[in-house]
Design a protein around this motif. Structure first.
Motif, short mmCIF file in Angstrom:
data_model
loop_
_atom_site.label_atom_id
_atom_site.label_comp_id
_atom_site.label_asym_id
_atom_site.label_seq_id
_atom_site.Cartn_x
_atom_site.Cartn_y
_atom_site.Cartn_z
N CYS A 38 -1.19 -5.91 1.09
CA CYS A 38 -1.18 -5.44 -0.29
C CYS A 38 -1.56 -6.58 -1.24
N PRO A 39 -2.47 -6.35 -2.18
CA PRO A 39 -2.84 -7.37 -3.16
C PRO A 39 -1.85 -7.48 -4.32
N PHE A 40 -0.83 -6.61 -4.33
CA PHE A 40 0.09 -6.59 -5.47
C PHE A 40 1.46 -7.20 -5.16
N HIS A 41 1.74 -7.49 -3.90
CA HIS A 41 3.00 -8.16 -3.58
C HIS A 41 2.84 -8.90 -2.25
N PRO A 42 3.64 -9.98 -2.05
CA PRO A 42 3.52 -10.75 -0.80
C PRO A 42 4.03 -9.95 0.39
N GLU A 43 3.28 -9.96 1.48
CA GLU A 43 3.74 -9.30 2.70
C GLU A 43 3.01 -9.90 3.89
N LYS A 44 3.60 -9.74 5.06
CA LYS A 44 2.99 -10.24 6.29
C LYS A 44 2.47 -9.11 7.16
N PHE A 48 -0.46 -1.54 2.90
CA PHE A 48 -1.39 -1.05 1.88
C PHE A 48 -2.44 -0.18 2.56
N SER A 49 -2.59 1.05 2.10
CA SER A 49 -3.47 2.01 2.76
C SER A 49 -4.46 2.61 1.77
N VAL A 50 -5.70 2.78 2.22
CA VAL A 50 -6.75 3.37 1.39
C VAL A 50 -7.30 4.61 2.08
N SER A 51 -7.36 5.70 1.35
CA SER A 51 -7.92 6.94 1.88
C SER A 51 -9.31 7.14 1.30
N PRO A 52 -10.37 6.92 2.11
CA PRO A 52 -11.74 7.15 1.61
C PRO A 52 -11.99 8.61 1.23
N ASP A 53 -11.38 9.53 1.99
CA ASP A 53 -11.60 10.95 1.72
C ASP A 53 -11.09 11.34 0.34
N LYS A 54 -9.88 10.88 0.01
CA LYS A 54 -9.27 11.24 -1.26
C LYS A 54 -9.55 10.22 -2.36
N GLN A 55 -10.18 9.10 -1.99
CA GLN A 55 -10.46 8.03 -2.95
C GLN A 55 -9.18 7.59 -3.66
N MET A 56 -8.15 7.37 -2.87
CA MET A 56 -6.87 6.91 -3.39
C MET A 56 -6.31 5.80 -2.51
N TYR A 57 -5.48 4.95 -3.11
CA TYR A 57 -4.81 3.90 -2.37
C TYR A 57 -3.32 4.00 -2.63
N TYR A 58 -2.53 3.46 -1.68
CA TYR A 58 -1.08 3.47 -1.87
C TYR A 58 -0.47 2.38 -1.00
N CYS A 59 0.52 1.69 -1.55
CA CYS A 59 1.26 0.68 -0.78
C CYS A 59 2.65 1.22 -0.50
N PHE A 60 3.01 1.30 0.77
CA PHE A 60 4.33 1.80 1.14
C PHE A 60 5.40 0.73 1.00
N GLY A 61 4.98 -0.48 0.59
CA GLY A 61 5.94 -1.54 0.37
C GLY A 61 6.39 -1.65 -1.08
N CYS A 62 5.42 -1.69 -2.01
CA CYS A 62 5.78 -1.86 -3.43
C CYS A 62 5.47 -0.63 -4.26
N GLN A 63 4.91 0.42 -3.64
CA GLN A 63 4.61 1.69 -4.29
C GLN A 63 3.49 1.62 -5.33
N ALA A 64 2.66 0.59 -5.26
CA ALA A 64 1.46 0.59 -6.09
C ALA A 64 0.52 1.64 -5.53
N GLY A 65 -0.11 2.41 -6.41
CA GLY A 65 -1.01 3.45 -5.93
C GLY A 65 -1.80 4.07 -7.04
N GLY A 66 -2.87 4.75 -6.67
CA GLY A 66 -3.69 5.43 -7.67
C GLY A 66 -5.12 5.56 -7.20
N ASN A 67 -6.04 5.62 -8.18
CA ASN A 67 -7.45 5.78 -7.87
C ASN A 67 -8.21 4.51 -8.20
#
Length: 588
Positions: A38-44, A48-67
């Protein structure tokens, strides 16, 4: 006027989220999605996941997400209109030049800062009073073209030069004060110019808007440098001078050069070094280090060639090491700064110093060996302790181990004595401008990951944002109180405002502008894509019935009652579930 919706939609359709994010995050394909750190918080471990089909991203660690727009807003720290314009340039879609002040609550501050920068720039170029600054710049070899690049200016040594001009243009004094370019007298209550008798360097946001000024005295009066006070659009500890012009070159060259002074930066830029930034005359902060990490993982510290410069470089290096950088220290001749090096020997001389830059731990070891009496056990122990403090902030265990090997070999200390827990503690360095925010603290309010018990809420809403028929059923059958998760409740309340018979909800979901709701929608879609979950009438109605049953079990009255007399709870739950599974609405 605001940017028309059809232009925003066209840009969204043309933009490739995977390509945009892939420029700053190393992504690997995993099923239908792509994952990375994730580019929004430190992690090892990548969350951080990107869905090309839906053109959306979401981080299951810090909950950053959107288009794609929200990614640029969060990552580049752009306003939404600026993010649209940046993507418009990228995709070849023409965007109206400017939003009105009413569209941006901070626009008056941007306008005031821009007015100040342009007014002082005019004073430098045209006014008789500006001759002192013009002569000074000529003496230092700063060319007029560079004045224009940086919009350099001259603040007359007067109390009301800017405030008077602003008044003539109808800008209220309170706006100038809020923008940090004017101040109010405690004695008289009047407003006066903050910058007087100073060469001015406009400070711009990453998006290119003037957000502050930095002024330098040309005589011996203190303070030598004066910055705008922090405002709603400017935070000194989170801003880097010239990042707006340097960021593309930093990415292209794979490294950033950090200098101390504004003049050092301007001179280097004019000499062809375009990947240079400066921390506004103050010690670097961990926030600035994290911002730079968005663009590169390698930093060259070219601080002044004196004891103070060395000390500042080593302090900055610990913050950069803690952010995951490879840090190299550029050693300048004694008593010289980058501006001196360029004026004495040109770009070739500075390039040679960059190429000779040392890894920061090697540089510190060299200082220890040359200045510390290593025959004195206590002095040697203190020197090792200081080195270990630098090593312990490094987040990568392999790099950390390699640094311990260097210290062992460089100071003749057995390697196994350097592996004590205190030497490998991962604590990050602190500074006064900011503290490291734990992932759980980063998002508050709507947008958190759903608890296991909220899976039915998630699945109902996932259907509702993909098909207007399911949206209509959700609106008819549910109430906000049915949703335990705050983010899902907020999304339902938003969806309840649509006319399900008149909208294409799948398209409207992409137009949601609220960042919290964007994160929730992104979480739904990325979760679905990651798990390969199908959407169907049967699965929707099963989840909807379970949602209703759970709400009743919590004591929440249903939106409608089953026909006939009031039944026992168990019977009512059964009847409701059966009715929903059959796609029927019980009559009241």
């Amino acid at each position: 006027m605001a940017i028309p919706d059809h232009i925003i939609d066209e840009i969204r359709e043309r933009a490739d989220l995977l390509e945009v994010i892939g420029e700053v995050v190393a992504l690997k394909k995993r099923g239908k999605n792509f994952v990375g750190l994730c580019p929004f918080h430190p992690e090892k471990t990548p969350s951080f996941s990107v869905s090309p089909d839906k053109q959306m991203y979401y981080c299951f660690g810090c909950q950053a997400g959107g288009n794609v727009f929200s990614f640029l807003v969060e990552y580049e720290k752009l306003s939404f209109p600026d993010a649209v314009r940046a993507l418009g340039e990228r995709t070849g879609v023409e965007v109206p030049d400017r939003e009105t002040i009413a569209d941006d609550p901070n626009a008056p501050l941007h306008h005031a800062n821009r007015l100040a920068a342009e007014f002082y720039h005019h004073q430098l170029r045209e006014s008789p009073d500006g001759e002192i600054a013009r002569s000074y710049l000529a003496e230092r070899g700063i060319e007029p073209q560079t004045w224009e690049t940086f919009l350099l200016g001259w603040a007359p040594d007067e109390w009301d030069a800017l405030t008077g001009e602003a008044s003539r243009q109808g800008i209220e004094a309170q706006i100038l004060i809020a923008a940090g370019v004017a101040a109010r007298s405690e004695k008289t209550g009047g407003t006066y110019d903050r910058f007087r008798g100073r060469l001015c360097f406009p400070i711009r946001s990453v998006g290119g808007k003037v957000i502050a000024l930095s002024g330098r005295r040309l005589d011996d009066e203190e303070p030598k440098y004066l910055n705008s006070s922090d405002t709603a659009v400017f935070s000194k500890g989170r801003t880097l001078f010239n990042l707006d012009l340097a960021r593309s070159q930093i990415r292209r060259q794979g490294a950033v050069i950090v200098v101390e002074g504004n003049f050092d930066l301007v001179t280097l830029y004019q000499a062809g070094f375009r990947n240079v930034v400066a921390p506004l005359g103050t010690a670097m902060t961990s926030a600035q280090a994290r911002i730079l990490k968005r663009y590169t993982s390698t930093a060259y510290l070219a601080y002044d060639g004196d004891t103070a410069g060395e000390r500042s470089a080593f302090r900055a290096s610990d913050l950069l090491l803690g952010a995951g950088f490879a840090v190299r220290v550029v050693t300048l001749p004694e008593g010289r700064d980058p501006d001196d090096v360029i004026r004495d020997g040109g770009a070739e001389a500075f390039t040679a110093l960059i190429e000779a830059g040392q890894d920061v731990i090697d540089a510190k070891l060299e200082v220890v060996r040359s200045r510390v009496d290593l025959t004195d056990v206590m002095k040697k122990r203190r020197a090792i302790s200081r080195l270990l403090k630098s090593v312990k902030v490094v987040p990568d265990p392999v790099t950390q181990s390699l640094y311990l090997d260097k210290i062992s070999a460089g100071l003749g200390v057995p390697r196994d004595t350097l592996t004590v827990p205190s030497a490998i503690d991962r604590t990050r360095p602190r500074d006064e401008s900011t503290r490291e925010v734990k992932p759980k603290e980063r998002r508050q309010g709507p947008g958190t990951i759903a608890a296991p018990g909220a899976q039915d809420e998630r699945y109902v809403l996932l259907h509702a944002v993909n098909d207007s028929r399911w949206l209509a059923e959700t609106q008819a059958a549910c109430r906000p109180e049915y949703f335990v998760d705050a983010g899902y409740r907020a999304l339902f309340e938003h969806l309840a405002g649509y006319d399900a018979n008149a909208v294409n909800i799948a398209e409207e979901a992409h137009r949601v502008s609220d960042p919290d709701l964007q994160r929730v929608i992104a979480e739904l879609e990325v979760w679905r894509s990651a798990n390969g979950l199908p959407l169907s009438a049967e699965s929707f109605r099963d989840s909807l019935s379970q949602l209703l049953v759970k709400a009743i079990e919590r004591g929440v009255s249903p939106e409608f009652e089953p026909s006939g007399e009031r039944l026992a709870d168990a019977v009512r739950q059964r009847d409701l579930a059966r009715a929903i599974r059959q796609g029927e609405r019980p009559t009241s």
